[in-house]
Write an enzyme that holds these catalytic residues in place. Structure first.
Site, mmCIF file in Angstrom:
data_model
loop_
_atom_site.group_PDB
_atom_site.id
_atom_site.type_symbol
_atom_site.label_atom_id
_atom_site.label_comp_id
_atom_site.label_asym_id
_atom_site.label_seq_id
_atom_site.Cartn_x
_atom_site.Cartn_y
_atom_site.Cartn_z
ATOM 1 N N ALA A 157 -2.872 42.235 -18.613
ATOM 2 C CA ALA A 157 -3.677 41.030 -18.401
ATOM 3 C C ALA A 157 -3.030 40.183 -17.323
ATOM 4 O O ALA A 157 -1.822 40.280 -17.064
ATOM 5 C CB ALA A 157 -3.819 40.242 -19.698
ATOM 6 N N GLU A 158 -3.852 39.347 -16.720
ATOM 7 C CA GLU A 158 -3.379 38.462 -15.659
ATOM 8 C C GLU A 158 -4.040 37.111 -15.824
ATOM 9 O O GLU A 158 -5.251 37.020 -16.043
ATOM 10 C CB GLU A 158 -3.702 39.050 -14.283
ATOM 11 N N PHE B 121 1.614 37.169 -15.924
ATOM 12 C CA PHE B 121 1.071 38.495 -16.173
ATOM 13 C C PHE B 121 1.580 39.005 -17.524
ATOM 14 O O PHE B 121 2.624 38.572 -18.014
ATOM 15 C CB PHE B 121 1.504 39.463 -15.061
ATOM 16 N N VAL B 122 0.842 39.946 -18.046
ATOM 17 C CA VAL B 122 1.257 40.650 -19.257
ATOM 18 C C VAL B 122 1.261 42.134 -18.942
ATOM 19 O O VAL B 122 0.242 42.689 -18.508
ATOM 20 C CB VAL B 122 0.327 40.349 -20.452
ATOM 21 N N ASP C 72 -4.088 25.320 -30.394
ATOM 22 C CA ASP C 72 -4.893 26.102 -29.451
ATOM 23 C C ASP C 72 -5.421 27.361 -30.132
ATOM 24 O O ASP C 72 -5.386 28.455 -29.564
ATOM 25 C CB ASP C 72 -4.064 26.469 -28.216
#
Length: 798
Positions: A61-62, A67-68, A185
């Protein structure tokens, strides 16, 4: 020409200096970039985090801040690596706070586990690199799952409640900290599904805080903090309207849970109209909602505008525990199996112990991959699976309903809400203690159900020489099927539909392949007490033994026993051999052995209870009978007619080495009466010769069913089946009192029995040489023994 040579020399000099300055890390980065261009992703960079070396596998993911990556360590373990570059001091403090919170909650099963972290500050660029190594959740976020489902295959109610329960348990762990930690959240993007642990877990704790804002005095400070770290559609009214002057604390998470629950169900935010709609608490449940009224009430219970009236996370979990209904159990997603259980109430007992084989395989759904900035994983959208759990199922009512929009098929599984508290909690209980957040024994493949309602109105009676009265009027259906479970159920099956119709709880499963003795009778009593006291005398009611009747002058071959002075010994001896399990009525659940007679010799005792007991081989029972001539043999191997009467008569009979009885025979059939029993041994026509007399007992094995139940016939023809005319044994008379009363003379040819005190040698018919733990002695009329090497007694009486 000279200029060209000068340019060439300068170029080589610069290139040489550049090569000398290249580090191994730069080489690795360059190789990773080249390989990434070929494969479509940046792969191969190595990170050292707290001494753990990991290598990038792919980009997951970004987001706007980093980033991940999916990374692998040297042991081929997969992790998620969150890499961020932060310049603002506030963001850096938020990341440090997130690391601190995850370390505190590291061992909670509903929080994404932090494996390690590293913070690299670059003073030259004033940029800080933050590396967080976390467990890899391969199932993706709830947002990914919802998008993959599409508009027309939305989440089912039981799936939503499975997710919601895990999220609530994660929030509970945060709110139980001192001081409480508010996530602030909570949204579907921040809930990840971990397939290896079969749980939904909270992530992204960058907005979490232990601060409590009093908006009357800290309005400006609270507004900046809220705008930076929270999402508008999930904000509570006190966070939107700061002029209310209400305290902002951890209860904002409860409001966000209501918004999350609403969005999982209806795929829209309840307050998508903005701040004004939140302040007025103006939301509407769609008219075409397919969910139950209880589900709608749950949303209304959570979304309370006034934080002082809003439930806490403990109140929410207790409410979930209440409305689930203790008499309803888990569901089955793709298949329906009706399982009858034992419901032993005070007045009626329907004993239909059907252990049906269950094979539930979840359907795999191919879905597109969608990543979110908060996800640390790629989604795998196969329906999550969970195995069985051990529990005690104590229910009063059980009904079976078909599939409706508000109900789903029952499943032989533990309900997910049993995780939230004690399994014995009733549907109206409201515990002040927070429920347990652990789901144990996920990989346990056996279900042990213990359906026992200890609601017997038994009078406390003396077991020695007393007439006992039982207040239970029981009607028993003698249907006992002993099959095996093979469960592979869907995780979401742990939820009931929360509809208006209760669901049937699963039937008991007997995982023990030992001896089954069913106490099936037409009007007997349930010996369900947990101790030996107050059970009454086992022989105080002749209906407990069906064909066991009082002495008669005319009848078929009878074991006539006067139970007026019967001694019942509740021995505490247990053995490691065969277990006598009562699967029909769950009677005799005390952990003590029961035998007739208080005197037991070295030969052992026939036991019958739910504890482990043994059936020793080559035992002799003194029946204190005096035959005047040798009787012909009876062959009961046909397993029909009066042989069934024999087996049912011995359902609750515990024969010790000191048991006694007298034998008489005549032409008729006896009628039942109190305080005695009758065993009718009527030979089959195939066992008579041309003169009408009985053939000798054969030694061949007889098949009772496909499982090859073997009758215990004599295999040694050299041994004598006749009565042992040894010296009378009168020592047992003191043990049994007037256990035997001589019956009046009756005629069947020239057979007479007039006095007691002779031994009946049953060595040949009760000798078992196989491993007792593999034997199954099922003395029930309608029992289906699916265990191999099942043996049924074949009594040859001479």
């Amino acid at each position: 020409m000279n200029r060209f040579l000068e340019f060439s020399n300068n170029f080589l000099e610069v290139a040489g200096n550049t090569i000398n300055n290249i580090s191994s890390k730069s080489i690795t980065d360059n190789v990773g970039n080249v390989w990434g261009n070929i494969t479509g992703g940046r792969v191969g960079q190595v990170y050292d985090i707290n001494g753990r070396r990991v290598t990038e596998v792919k980009l997951v993911a970004e987001g706007g801040f980093g980033f991940v990556y999916l990374v692998r360590d040297d042991y081929n373990n997969m992790y998620a690596l969150k890499r961020m570059f932060i310049q603002e001091r506030e963001r850096l403090e938020a990341m440090k706070n997130e690391i601190d919170v995850m370390q505190k909650l590291r061992n909670n099963p509903n929080i994404v586990k932090l494996e390690g972290f590293k913070i690299n500050e670059n003073r030259n660029t004033r940029e800080t690199e933050v590396l967080m190594l976390m467990e890899y959740c391969s199932g993706g976020s709830v947002l990914d799952i919802m998008n993959a489902r599409g508009e027309f295959t939305r989440l089912e109610e039981r799936e939503i409640l499975a997710i919601f329960s895990d999220v609530c348990n994660g929030v509970l762990a945060m709110h139980q900290q001192q001081p409480p930690i508010a996530h602030r959240d909570l949204k579907i993007e921040n809930v990840l599904y971990c397939e290896h642990s079969n749980r939904y877990k909270l992530c992204d704790f960058g907005s979490s805080t232990i601060k409590t804002f009093n908006t009357a005095t800290e309005r400006g400070k609270a507004e900046d903090d809220i705008n930076m770290f929270t999402t508008l559609f999930y904000r509570a009214p006190e966070m939107v309207d700061l002029y209310r002057g209400q305290i902002i604390d951890e209860k904002v998470d409860v409001w966000a849970l209501g918004c999350l629950l609403f969005k999982m169900a209806f795929y829209v935010d309840p307050f998508d109209g903005g701040s004004l709609q939140i302040i007025n608490n103006n939301y509407k449940i769609p008219d075409n909602s397919k969910y139950s009224n209880n589900f709608h009430k749950l949303i209304q219970f959570i979304l309370v505008a006034d934080p002082t009236q809003r439930p806490s996370i403990n109140d929410l979990l207790n409410y979930l525990n209440e409305i689930r209904g203790s008499s309803r159990r888990g569901l089955q997603t793709f298949s329906s199996n009706n399982n009858n259980s034992n419901n032993n109430s005070n007045n009626n007992s329907n004993n239909n112990s059907n252990n049906n084989s269950v094979n539930n395989s979840s359907n795999s759904i191919n879905r597109p991959i969608r990543t979110s900035s908060s996800s640390n994983s790629t989604p795998n959208f196969n329906s999550p699976n969970t195995n069985n759990n051990n529990y005690n199922n104590n229910n009063n009512n059980s009904k079976n309903y078909g599939n409706t929009p508000n109900s789903t098929p029952p499943n032989a599984k533990k309900n997910i809400f049993d995780i939230l508290g004690d399994d014995t909690t009733s549907s109206t209980s409201n515990s002040n203690n927070s429920p347990s957040v652990s789901r144990n024994n996920i990989n346990n493949n056996s279900n042990n159900f213990n359906n026992n309602n200890n609601n017997n109105n038994n009078n406390n009676n003396n077991n020695n020489n007393n007439n006992n009265n039982n207040n239970n009027n029981n009607t028993n259906n003698n249907n006992s099927n002993n099959n095996n479970y093979n469960n592979n159920n869907n995780k979401f099956d742990e939820f009931e539909s929360w509809g208006n119709t209760p669901l049937q709880h699963p039937s008991p499963s007997n995982s023990n392949s030992n001896v089954i003795i069913n106490n099936t009778n037409s009007s007997g009593k349930n010996n369900q007490n947990k101790s030996n006291s107050g059970n009454g005398n086992f022989f105080d009611n002749d209906f407990e033994f069906e064909g066991f009747v009082s002495p008669t002058t005319n009848g078929s071959t009878n074991f006539e026993v006067n139970t007026t002075n019967t001694n019942v010994s509740l021995n505490s001896s247990t053995h490691s051999s065969s277990s006598f399990n009562n699967s029909s009525n769950n009677n005799n659940t005390n952990n003590s052995s029961v035998s007739v007679g208080s005197s037991i010799n070295n030969s052992g005792t026939r036991l019958m209870n739910n504890s482990s007991g043994s059936l020793p081989q080559s035992r002799q029972s003194s029946f204190n009978s005096t035959p005047q001539q040798q009787q012909q043999q009876f062959n009961s191997s046909t397993n029909s007619g009066s042989y069934n009467n024999l087996t049912s008569s011995f359902n609750n009979l515990n024969i010790s080495t000191s048991s006694s009885a007298s034998i008489s025979s005549s032409g008729g059939v006896s009628n039942n009466s109190d305080n005695s029993w009758n065993v009718t041994l009527t030979p089959s026509q195939s066992n008579k010769n041309s003169t009408g007399n009985l053939k000798p007992l054969n030694n061949n094995n007889n098949n009772n069913n496909n499982n090859n139940n073997r009758f215990a016939n004599n295999t040694n023809s050299s041994r004598d089946y006749s009565f042992d005319f040894s010296s009378p044994n009168t020592s047992n008379n003191n043990d049994f009192g007037s256990f035997v009363q001589p019956s009046s003379s009756s005629s069947l040819n020239t057979t007479h029995f007039s006095k007691p005190n002779y031994n009946v040698n049953l060595n040949q018919t009760t000798s078992m040489t196989n491993n007792y733990n593999n034997n199954n002695y099922n003395n029930n009329n309608n029992s289906n023994n699916n265990n191999n090497n099942s043996k049924v007694f074949d009594f040859g009486i001479l």
